[in-house]
Design a protein around this motif. Structure first.
Motif, PDB file in Angstrom:
ATOM      1  N   HIS A 166      49.621  31.365  30.052  1.00  0.00           N
ATOM      2  CA  HIS A 166      48.983  32.473  30.789  1.00  0.00           C
ATOM      3  C   HIS A 166      49.229  33.835  30.157  1.00  0.00           C
ATOM      4  O   HIS A 166      48.638  34.826  30.575  1.00  0.00           O
ATOM      5  CB  HIS A 166      49.476  32.467  32.241  1.00  0.00           C
ATOM      6  N   LEU A 360      51.806  43.412  49.355  1.00  0.00           N
ATOM      7  CA  LEU A 360      50.974  43.544  50.552  1.00  0.00           C
ATOM      8  C   LEU A 360      50.293  42.221  50.864  1.00  0.00           C
ATOM      9  O   LEU A 360      50.055  41.413  49.967  1.00  0.00           O
ATOM     10  CB  LEU A 360      49.890  44.606  50.310  1.00  0.00           C
ATOM     11  N   ASP A 382      48.486  42.234  27.998  1.00  0.00           N
ATOM     12  CA  ASP A 382      48.314  41.411  29.195  1.00  0.00           C
ATOM     13  C   ASP A 382      47.512  40.178  28.805  1.00  0.00           C
ATOM     14  O   ASP A 382      46.463  40.305  28.164  1.00  0.00           O
ATOM     15  CB  ASP A 382      47.540  42.225  30.253  1.00  0.00           C
ATOM     16  N   GLU A 390      39.314  40.647  40.140  1.00  0.00           N
ATOM     17  CA  GLU A 390      39.275  40.676  41.613  1.00  0.00           C
ATOM     18  C   GLU A 390      38.595  41.961  42.083  1.00  0.00           C
ATOM     19  O   GLU A 390      37.797  41.952  43.030  1.00  0.00           O
ATOM     20  CB  GLU A 390      40.699  40.571  42.171  1.00  0.00           C
TER      21      GLU A 390
HETATM   22  C1  GDG Z   1      50.012  36.379  34.469  1.00  0.00           C
HETATM   23  C2  GDG Z   1      49.636  37.118  33.181  1.00  0.00           C
HETATM   24  C3  GDG Z   1      47.241  36.558  33.611  1.00  0.00           C
HETATM   25  C4  GDG Z   1      49.269  41.581  43.092  1.00  0.00           C
HETATM   26  N1  GDG Z   1      49.856  42.288  44.066  1.00  0.00           N
HETATM   27  C5  GDG Z   1      49.725  41.594  45.201  1.00  0.00           C
HETATM   28  C6  GDG Z   1      49.048  40.437  44.936  1.00  0.00           C
HETATM   29  N2  GDG Z   1      48.773  40.433  43.616  1.00  0.00           N
HETATM   30  C7  GDG Z   1      48.039  39.389  42.907  1.00  0.00           C
HETATM   31  C8  GDG Z   1      46.730  39.915  42.367  1.00  0.00           C
HETATM   32  C9  GDG Z   1      46.483  38.977  41.208  1.00  0.00           C
HETATM   33  C10 GDG Z   1      47.889  38.647  40.745  1.00  0.00           C
HETATM   34  O1  GDG Z   1      48.775  39.002  41.786  1.00  0.00           O
HETATM   35  C11 GDG Z   1      48.267  39.417  39.496  1.00  0.00           C
HETATM   36  O2  GDG Z   1      47.660  38.768  38.430  1.00  0.00           O
HETATM   37  P1  GDG Z   1      47.527  39.384  36.974  1.00  0.00           P
HETATM   38  O3  GDG Z   1      46.637  38.528  36.188  1.00  0.00           O
HETATM   39  O4  GDG Z   1      47.012  40.773  37.069  1.00  0.00           O
HETATM   40  O5  GDG Z   1      49.000  39.479  36.346  1.00  0.00           O
HETATM   41  P2  GDG Z   1      50.359  38.555  36.218  1.00  0.00           P
HETATM   42  O6  GDG Z   1      51.027  38.340  37.503  1.00  0.00           O
HETATM   43  O7  GDG Z   1      51.182  39.252  35.197  1.00  0.00           O
HETATM   44  O8  GDG Z   1      49.869  37.145  35.676  1.00  0.00           O
HETATM   45  C12 GDG Z   1      48.233  37.682  33.303  1.00  0.00           C
HETATM   46  C13 GDG Z   1      47.721  35.735  34.782  1.00  0.00           C
HETATM   47  O9  GDG Z   1      49.060  35.282  34.617  1.00  0.00           O
HETATM   48  C14 GDG Z   1      46.824  34.523  35.002  1.00  0.00           C
HETATM   49  O10 GDG Z   1      46.780  33.714  33.899  1.00  0.00           O
HETATM   50  O11 GDG Z   1      45.996  37.134  33.929  1.00  0.00           O
HETATM   51  O12 GDG Z   1      47.854  38.318  32.105  1.00  0.00           O
HETATM   52  O13 GDG Z   1      50.567  38.174  32.905  1.00  0.00           O
HETATM   53  O14 GDG Z   1      45.856  37.820  41.650  1.00  0.00           O
HETATM   54  O15 GDG Z   1      45.767  39.851  43.373  1.00  0.00           O
HETATM   55  N3  GDG Z   1      48.742  39.534  45.881  1.00  0.00           N
HETATM   56  C15 GDG Z   1      49.133  39.799  47.143  1.00  0.00           C
HETATM   57  N4  GDG Z   1      49.827  40.925  47.469  1.00  0.00           N
HETATM   58  C16 GDG Z   1      50.145  41.822  46.535  1.00  0.00           C
HETATM   59  O16 GDG Z   1      50.775  42.839  46.867  1.00  0.00           O
HETATM   60  N5  GDG Z   1      48.817  38.948  48.110  1.00  0.00           N
END
Ligand code: GDG
Length: 738
Positions: A166, A360, A382, A390
């Protein structure tokens, strides 16, 4: 229905105990959010850590905890504090995470981290092996479990295993600094399919495999331990419908049903009706470029004072890995920057940055997405970034602007977003200005294209693509399995050999009877090989023919006195036992003067390569070169040669890390065919390992037994893995009494 066993460090639910009560919450983070949707579509079981410290667990609760996990189709791997410290916070998050995100200044190499990583991967492997059934598909996720695919494959070679990373896979120049680089690569290669978010990460991985292990790679297929491992990119999508529907539902909500968060945002908009809300959401992580974003925003406020009191940055940072030192330092830096900006620019009724440091619930997340006019996503690195996707899914009125760092994997598929370099504050400030001023029509046009793509390539499609690509690897596996010279087929061959009245064996030399050496002259025959060949050649009515691309001088030195026939230079010369060398074909050499300067030019430009001059050919060797450069130069050289040799009676042969230019119409197939024409051989065997041997396989009659050394596509009837297997087979022939 086949079960899919998802294996990741964290389960999609997080268990915590508070006052003797068991709390179950969804896990936050990209992997958990994305794969939770998969968990809904398929019959899946998820194996991972439930978020509890096993050392301090109240064991009277264990049954209840396990039951709750089971209700969610989850199987726990319990970790204790020491394992969390060294495997999770240590190797995963202080070694791999910074290295793969190009933060080399934070990378720590500690043996104790590594050992814990190996041990915990083993624990996961044991759990998986205990649990799986024969038909299951195993899908391992992410950087915490890179050793797991091989551990499972070693124990259960029959299982189908996929691995998805990921986060980015770094360039070889970075990856090579990892002391355990070889183990990591081999661990990953235990999978049948390796998936990455982007082609760049895939390319980096392949280049590391080639450079570190020297394996042969055919496009995106790696031959590894008698298996083909496929590598591909699958840009992860989101559950588009879920976000889109949640936003629609929010819009239709009655005033009295709105949450406190929604009401507060609405009152902010009521106070400043033309306000533009800029949103960012991330885990508080140094890779996400949060401090950069704040500095750029500060610069923007400085450069564009006309927007004071007209914009607000809503910044949600979810606490993450808060006991790792760099994360604590970053938290202080972010706190300070927010304070500085608000201190400098705020007024009684305007706060430039609204900062939330917490997690949240989903509903509030949707509210933030829906009310925001601009998403400002500025990671330094990233893997993908799902937040960007989203945000787009919640644009139900078709308007909104996405400003996205070009360092996020998502930027590769989002040409319609405004992409920025996260280190260039001027560029970010200009992007904010452009986003604020962007006409509705342009916003709608861009959003429509982006949404169209996201709704099509959603998480369901992503999963299906990955899984069907994984199941397709079975086709390749079966193809090789059926061609492998298995015991039954070998027996048939031995029988045919034993019954035959007149036998001939065509054996290539390098890579077939001996292994490759860095220098060709080092690959001279050993005593065991001489004995083997002598014993074969002594048999009644059995001819041994060594058929090679080598020059006749070398073969004279090694085999002149032997009782075998020799064919050299791919079929230019032939020497029968106790006779002199003879030309198989009449050839001329005038073309060499034309070609030699070009090859010498390539030798000068490609360190490690050299030219070998044979009597009737010129050979450019690039085995010792940097593999990427060697392959690149080989393509260039072939290209130039092709135009140079047009209308001449010469051809280009590609061998194993060699390009050979020689008179056309001369090849091993033709030479072998001349040798057998008019004779009544009733057992013919041809063995070879490279491209030039395909001529031999092609020309030998259908009843001949032909064997390719190496598990790759071939015209030969069978494959064997290595020259050692060839020797074993030849040994068996010597043991047959004929
Ligand atoms: C890794 C890789 C790759 C965030 N705050 C809250 C919340 N979130 C959810 C978001 C989103 C997820 O968390 C964050 O996903 P990202 O992709 O932006 O980043 P990473 O956590 O670093 O994920 C990344 C991913 O894996 C998938 O392969 O895209 O590059 O680093 O879904 O919505 N959800 C809730 N409350 C929050 O406060 N419920």
């Amino acid at each position: 229905m086949q079960r899919i066993i998802i294996v990741s460090n964290r389960l999609p639910i997080n268990i915590s105990i508070f006052n003797g009560q068991i709390n179950v919450e969804p896990s936050v983070g990209g992997l958990a959010t994305g794969m939770s949707s998969v968990h809904k579509f398929y019959e899946t079981v998820w194996i991972g850590w439930p978020g509890l410290d096993f050392d301090t667990l109240d064991f009277t609760l264990l049954d209840d905890i396990n039951r709750k996990l089971e209700e969610n189709n989850c199987i726990p791997v319990y970790l204790n504090e020491n394992e969390m410290e060294n495997y999770y916070f240590g190797f995963s998050n202080k070694t791999i995470w910074p290295l793969y995100h190009y933060f080399t200044q934070y990378v720590e190499y500690e043996d104790v981290f590594w050992h814990a990583y190996v041990d915990v991967n083993k624990r996961f492997a044991e759990k998986v092996l205990d649990f799986i059934k024969d038909d299951d598909i195993i899908w391992v996720h992410d950087y915490h479990l890179q050793l797991l695919p091989k551990m499972i494959k070693d124990a259960r070679p029959d299982m189908l295993i996929g691995f998805f990373l990921h986060i980015p896979f770094p360039s070889f120049e970075l990856f090579r600094s990892l002391p355990w680089r070889r183990e990591i690569i081999e661990g990953m290669l235990g999978a049948d399919l390796l998936g990455f978010h982007t082609y760049d990460y895939e390319r980096h991985f392949i280049s590391s495999v080639r450079r570190l292990l020297g394996y042969d790679i055919n496009l995106n297929q790696i031959s590894f331990e008698n298996r083909i491992v496929k590598v591909d990119s699958f840009p992860m999508g989101i559950d588009y419908e879920r976000y889109n529907k949640a936003a629609t539902k929010l819009k239709d909500k009655h005033e009295k049903d709105k949450t406190q968060m929604a009401k507060e945002i609405e009152s902010l908009i009521a106070l400043i009706p033309d306000i533009k809300l800029i949103l960012s959401i991330d885990r508080l992580d140094y890779t996400k470029g949060i401090a950069n974003r704040l500095r750029a925003y500060e610069y923007f406020l400085e450069q564009f004072p006309q927007f004071h009191k007209k914009v607000t940055l809503i910044m949600l940072c979810v606490p993450s890995r808060s006991n790792v030192e760099q994360y604590q330092a970053m938290k202080s830096e972010v706190d300070e920057l927010v304070g500085r900006i608000n201190g400098k620019y705020a007024s009684i009724n305007w706060t430039p940055v609204l900062y939330f440091y917490r997690s949240l619930p989903f509903e509030s997340l949707i509210e933030l997405y829906t009310y925001s006019d601009i998403a400002l996503i500025t990671p330094i690195r990233d893997g993908m970034n799902l937040v960007a996707k989203e945000y787009l899914a919640t644009r139900i009125n078709g308007r909104g602007v996405l400003i996205l760092s070009e360092m996020a994997g998502a930027a590769k598929e989002m040409g319609e977003a405004i992409t920025i370099n996260p280190n260039n504050y001027g560029e970010i400030a200009d992007a904010l200005n452009a986003a604020i001023l962007m006409p509705d029509k342009e916003q709608e046009e861009r959003i429509a294209v982006l949404q169209n793509r996201l709704s099509r390539y959603n998480i369901e499609k992503w999963t299906k693509d990955f899984l069907s690509s994984l199941t397709n690897t079975i086709v390749a596996r079966n193809r090789y399995a059926t061609k492998k010279l298995v015991a039954d087929e070998e027996l048939k061959m031995l029988n045919a050999y034993s019954k035959a009245k007149k036998r001939i064996l065509f054996l290539d030399y390098d890579g077939t009877l001996v292994g490759f050496q860095k220098k060709p002259e080092l690959a001279s025959p050993d005593e065991e090989l001489y004995q083997l060949l002598d014993q074969l050649a002594m048999k009644k009515d059995t001819e041994v023919v060594l058929i090679s691309g080598r020059d006749k001088e070398t073969f004279t030195e090694w085999f002149a006195k032997k009782n075998y026939s020799l064919i050299t230079e791919h079929g230019v010369w032939i020497k029968e036992p106790r006779s002199d060398w003879d030309l198989v074909e009449k050839v001329n050499n005038e073309w060499k003067e034309l070609i030699r300067p070009l090859i010498e030019f390539y030798v000068d430009r490609t360190p490690g390569s050299f030219v070998e001059e044979k009597n009737f050919s010129l050979v450019w060797h690039f085995r010792k070169c940097d593999p990427d450069l060697g392959n690149l130069r080989a393509i260039e050289l072939k290209d130039e040669l092709t135009s140079l040799i047009a209308n001449r009676n010469i051809e280009i042969l590609e061998g194993n890390k060699v390009i050979e230019i020689k008179n056309s119409g001369i090849n091993k197939g033709r030479a072998a065919s001349k040798k057998i024409t008019g004779e009544d051989y009733d057992f013919i065997l041809g063995i070879g390992d490279d491209w030039t041997d395909e001529y031999l396989f092609n020309e030998l009659p259908g009843a001949a037994f032909t064997i390719k050394v190496g598990m790759v596509n071939t015209l030969a009837r069978y494959n064997l893995e290595s020259f050692n297997d060839v020797r074993k087979l030849l040994r068996k022939l010597t043991e047959i009494d004929v």
